[in-house]
Scaffold this motif. Sequence first.
Motif, PDB file in Angstrom:
ATOM      1  N   GLY A   1       0.849  -1.057  -0.110  1.00  0.00           N
ATOM      2  CA  GLY A   1       0.001   0.073  -0.038  1.00  0.00           C
ATOM      3  C   GLY A   1       1.119   1.321  -0.107  1.00  0.00           C
ATOM      4  O   GLY A   1       0.451   2.325   0.428  1.00  0.00           O
ATOM      5  N   ILE A   2       2.095   1.072  -0.354  1.00  0.00           N
ATOM      6  CA  ILE A   2       3.004   2.163  -0.548  1.00  0.00           C
ATOM      7  C   ILE A   2       2.754   2.923  -1.913  1.00  0.00           C
ATOM      8  O   ILE A   2       2.672   2.476  -2.767  1.00  0.00           O
ATOM      9  CB  ILE A   2       4.379   1.983  -0.431  1.00  0.00           C
ATOM     10  N   LYS A   3       2.393   4.205  -1.815  1.00  0.00           N
ATOM     11  CA  LYS A   3       2.176   4.982  -3.109  1.00  0.00           C
ATOM     12  C   LYS A   3       3.224   5.259  -3.798  1.00  0.00           C
ATOM     13  O   LYS A   3       4.442   5.308  -3.471  1.00  0.00           O
ATOM     14  CB  LYS A   3       1.319   6.226  -2.777  1.00  0.00           C
ATOM     15  N   ASP A   4       3.338   5.000  -5.184  1.00  0.00           N
ATOM     16  CA  ASP A   4       4.322   5.528  -6.303  1.00  0.00           C
ATOM     17  C   ASP A   4       4.905   7.034  -5.942  1.00  0.00           C
ATOM     18  O   ASP A   4       4.009   7.880  -5.521  1.00  0.00           O
ATOM     19  CB  ASP A   4       3.939   5.554  -7.739  1.00  0.00           C
ATOM     20  N   GLU A   5       6.085   6.991  -5.802  1.00  0.00           N
ATOM     21  CA  GLU A   5       6.570   8.135  -5.325  1.00  0.00           C
ATOM     22  C   GLU A   5       6.768   9.052  -6.846  1.00  0.00           C
ATOM     23  O   GLU A   5       7.023   8.515  -8.078  1.00  0.00           O
ATOM     24  CB  GLU A   5       8.182   8.153  -4.976  1.00  0.00           C
ATOM     25  N   GLY A   6       6.389  10.308  -6.771  1.00  0.00           N
ATOM     26  CA  GLY A   6       6.371  11.143  -8.175  1.00  0.00           C
ATOM     27  C   GLY A   6       5.199  10.886  -8.753  1.00  0.00           C
ATOM     28  O   GLY A   6       4.354  10.171  -8.554  1.00  0.00           O
TER      29      GLY A   6
END
Lengths: 327, 120
Positions: free
Chosen positions: A322-327
């Motif tokens: 559930g970690i969002k894409d960076e950028g």
Amino acid sequence: MNERDLVIVGGGPAGMAAAISAYENGIRDILVLERDQFLGGILNQCIHTGFGLEYFDEVLTGPEYADRFEKKIRGISGIEIRLRSFVVDLTENKVITYLMPGKIETVKARALIMATGCREKTREMVHIAGTRPAGIFSAGLAQKLINIEGLLPGKEIVIVGSGDIGLIMARRFILEGAKVKAVIEVQNESRGLLRNMIQCIEDFEVPIYFRHKVSKIIGRDRVEKVEIAELDGGPGGKIISKKVIECDTVLMSVGLIPENELIEMAGVRLDKNTNSPISDETNKTSIPGLFVCGNAFKVYDIVDTVSKDSVEAGRMAAKHLGIKDEG
Amino acid sequence: MKKKITCIECPVGCSILVDIEDSKIAKISGEKCPKGEKYAISEIENPVREVTSTVRGEGLSLKLVPVRTRGAVPKGRIMDVMEEIRKIKVTKDLKIGEKVSEDLLGLGIDIIATRKADKK
Ligand SMILES: Cc1cc2nc3c(=O)[nH]c(=O)nc-3n(C[C@H](O)[C@H](O)[C@H](O)COP(=O)(O)OP(=O)(O)OC[C@H]3O[C@@H](n4cnc5c(N)ncnc54)[C@H](O)[C@@H]3O)c2cc1C
């Protein structure tokens, strides 16, 4: 129980690329378990050049290629590396049991990436008749003996199968002063890369027999000779002629299969023929959050592709957590 | 005269055709990149190969240290180079790219380590 966001099993090129990518995609708690005392996996014994042209645009040896990743991974404090850590059990809930010198540990993974590589098919799997004398090696084992241990397994070699490892080992034996009497390939052409046919076989004028198989291995205590048979039209064809070649060593280079006993234990569905996880997407398995990359997912010819696909596994693990894409 | 050469610079393995007239290269065709042209010329004029092997380590973290030639060896001298490499023994820490032997056999070729080795 000790719980980690991401556990990666295997510190070869696949495991290292996955770990770095997982970190770059936002995972901050990563544990890498490697049974050997070094990172790098099979690359440590692949001392020949032929790695990295795609990924680094440079011609590297196996150890040099591995070092590029090792330097990077060692510089990331969020990645913990445990060497001499041999994973022996895995459950469906991603509970991992591993042996370290003198102790047994368990850890639960929220996401898990298996990067355990592959192993060589053995003689039993290709059915050769005859005795069971000493002097029969898989090509990769011979590579390890010569390049890591400094032992030359024999002086007069017959190589069964013309995959890349077999071809590379033909040259390696010759450079170390042994004689390669023949490479035996059942197909019409080599299974290896053209460049290896040139620089390992033609350069040293090694006789190669296409549409032939080893029909018998002969020898009491040690291999003394092999009988080879010419097959009409190749595999499955009628035997047209036979010939005996004297040798003291037989190398089997008949292919690789993914090393997936652990995930099988955990209940991941595997393809019976290829030993790969059954999956419609690279790196995924039938268990959510359990990913497989590198040669454990499927046998790759080129390590550069392993690195590329393993980067994807790291990204998938981040997404699973559930970690969002960076950028 | 036409000569067919398979390029070994990368896994693609282009098939290159070299036209030779009056013992000079007149035309090269079939290569998909400039490396192929260079390779084809070298195969005709002076075929060379890089050599990789190992040298013995003493008191190091590795029993054997893998090495490569910096620069390529004329094909006919590969076994001579191997004989020299076999004589090398290393006893000190090595970084990747560090020389373990210099100007082997006067060929202008150094032998460099391809893996790091630490003193035990
Ligand atoms: C002999 C040989 C020659 C090759 N030559 C070339 C070449 O010239 N050019 C090229 O591009 N590619 C080549 N390849 C292919 C390339 O090296 C592989 O595709 C690549 O190394 C696969 O990486 P991997 O990380 O998946 O597997 P590996 O390198 O095998 O790494 C797997 C790691 O997992 C560890 N492991 C396994 N099981 C466990 C466990 N239960 N617990 C803990 N750790 C475990 C192993 O110790 C190992 O370190 C070659 C491959 C082989 C086998």
